[in-house]
Scaffold this active site. Sequence first.
Site, short mmCIF file in Angstrom:
data_model
loop_
_atom_site.label_atom_id
_atom_site.label_comp_id
_atom_site.label_asym_id
_atom_site.label_seq_id
_atom_site.Cartn_x
_atom_site.Cartn_y
_atom_site.Cartn_z
CG ASP A 114 21.56 -15.42 11.54
OD1 ASP A 114 20.37 -15.40 11.84
OD2 ASP A 114 22.23 -16.47 11.44
CE1 TYR A 221 20.26 -21.15 15.21
CE2 TYR A 221 21.52 -22.25 13.48
CZ TYR A 221 20.75 -21.18 13.92
OH TYR A 221 20.47 -20.14 13.07
CG HIS A 286 17.00 -12.47 9.73
ND1 HIS A 286 17.24 -12.37 11.09
CD2 HIS A 286 17.96 -13.31 9.24
CE1 HIS A 286 18.28 -13.11 11.41
NE2 HIS A 286 18.75 -13.68 10.32
#
Length: 306
Positions: A114, A221, A286
């Site tokens: 990730d 982010y 994921h």
Amino acid sequence: MSTLIHENTVDERMPELTHDDAIVNGVRLHYVEAGDGPLVLLLHGFPEFWYSWREQIPALAADGYRVVAPDMRGYNDSEKPHGVDAYRTDELVADVTGLIDHFGEETAHVVGHDWGGAVAWQVGIDRPERVDKLAVMNAPHPGRFREVLRTPSQLRRSWYIFFFQLPWLPELFLSARGYESIENIFTDTPTNPNAFTDDDVRRYVEAAAKPGALTGSINYYRALFRQSVPTQLRSLVGGSNDSFDVRVPTMLIWGTEDFALGNELTEGLDRWIPDLRIERLPGASHWVQNDRPERVSDLLVEFFAE
């Protein structure tokens, strides 16, 4: 230069591990360590911490590696510097190379999942001389992500990236109702019902609830879209492919049931990565190293030994 902060301590719940802190790149990073031999760095993603590698650490240590899994800056017991700029990709890359220096090595095997995978990709791109082998799990190569993010299907999957650009609202959302959204991430999205126990989920929630941790993790982010002449934003919407070359042996491990990332992100990568092995794991989500822990550990051991 890295600086040792305190003496090693033993994790009573996982006695094969020792915990320690170091200052690298001007930030204090907590890490766990096990084994002896060539250095392996395991970089976790969002919203995790070192514990996401609980199955791989002992497996790699038993195979003759010195395994180090840090809490990335902003997470769990690591320092949480203020401001979005502190989470730029170049700072995260410098954290990784600083850890390699801290352990007295020139190079390391670098593994990431990730967001840890995004950082691992960038280490391979920017600092290939510090990487023995690169292993990435369910994190898109930035060149390919730039292409696929333009498609409606991936834009829908990536809605949260844009939501996380907002101030304070993402933190409020994730912490609401006793961090219910964090719980749901680990209870609702894996394909293996045994991937996360109740105790595992509790530990993730406790890590996310530490002061400053949500803001630190979401700032990854925010920084992605705010870098000067935003390099990262340009990498998503245009620009030269040349800056994305990865000149180290690389393995991409991909759970094909990823709720956030489409399988097309595993295609067309040989343009940037000449020495590439792709392992797609059908039925894994994921959280591939948690859905298929033994298979992922075996793949890493095999890849490093090649």
